[in-house]
Design an enzyme around this catalytic site. Structure first.
Site: not given
Length: 268
Positions: A131, A173, A200
């Site tokens: 992330s 994401h 993801e």
């Protein structure tokens, strides 16, 4: 140019932590490779760094790593710590958690710990980030912006990243938050830079030859504007839509590879 021996494992976030743990097992394998592994977790980006650090520490211990250390860098002063530098230098694998990527660069940028990270990567240590930890890997990083908007100049904010991988910009994401528009906008500002959008539970493994391999359950989107023939990006006013022509987009699932230097999929 100094030779790079390390690998980067750049994760799109929300990686599987309970079932197959495919991506995290790959990190463990790379950290071990012919040596006794020492994994250092860096929850610098996380708002709740203690709990996030403990979570990943437990995961890596469950995956068989005995020597796991959480290295907290909560201030610029921490980046000058001799103990922190030594911890990085002794690591075989370094893992950046999610959170806010600007915290990583603003706290670490230019510090002795930052230089220790660069040195560790060049000598063969695997560095992973998920992330926010993924977004910070590139020389230029996306730090915010509207993910589901029509491509426009004013839908994203960018800043200098850690510079572990150059000539790319990374978004995470990716499909889950509809971020194609902002990645295209980032590439339009400098078509020499490849845009890499990572879904993801998906990661790219970048080796020392700048070849990447996709790992995980979803896909990686690569946006290449190098051969684009027209764009209005320099003329745009706020809220005006971007135009760009002859842009190339690659969609790569698990197991597929891509040559970052030559900007083409590896099919052999």
């Amino acid at each position: 140019m100094e030779k790079i021996e390390g690998n980067l494992l750049i994760i799109g976030g929300a990686e599987d932590k309970e079932k197959g743990c495919t991506i995290l097992k790959e990190f463990v394998k790379l950290a071990e490779e012919g040596r006794e592994a020492k994994i250092v977790i860096m929850p610098t980006a996380a708002e709740k760094s203690d709990s996030v650090g403990r979570m990943y520490s437990d995961i890596f211990k469950d995956l068989g790593i005995r020597d796991v250390e959480v290295l907290k860098i909560d201030s610029r002063a921490d980046g000058f710590s001799k103990v922190a530098q030594r911890t990085i230098e002794e690591a075989t694998g370094i893992f950046f958690t999610g959170g806010d990527q600007l915290k990583i660069t603003s706290l670490l940028g230019g510090t002795p710990v930052d230089f220790s990270l660069q040195k560790a990567y060049k000598k063969g240590v695997v560095i992973a980030g998920t992330s926010a930890g993924a977004a910070a890997m590139s020389a230029t990083m996306i730090i915010g912006g509207n993910g589901d908007s029509t491509p426009q100049m004013d839908i994203l904010n960018m800043a200098p990243g850690m510079g572990l991988v150059n000539q790319v910009v990374i978004d995470q994401h990716f499909a889950q938050r509809g971020r194609l528009g902002r990645l295209i906008s980032a590439v339009a500002q400098n078509p020499y830079i490849l845009g890499i959008g990572i879904d993801e539970d998906t990661a790219i493994l970048v080796d020392a030859q700048a070849n990447l391999k996709v790992i995980g359950s979803q896909t990686v989107t690569i946006v290449d504007g190098f051969n684009s023939t027209y764009t209005n990006v320099s003329e745009l006013k706020p809220k005006q839509a971007l135009a760009i022509t002859d842009m190339v987009v690659h969609i790569l699932p698990h197991g597929y590879r891509f040559d970052l230097k030559n900007r083409k999929p590896i099919t052999d």
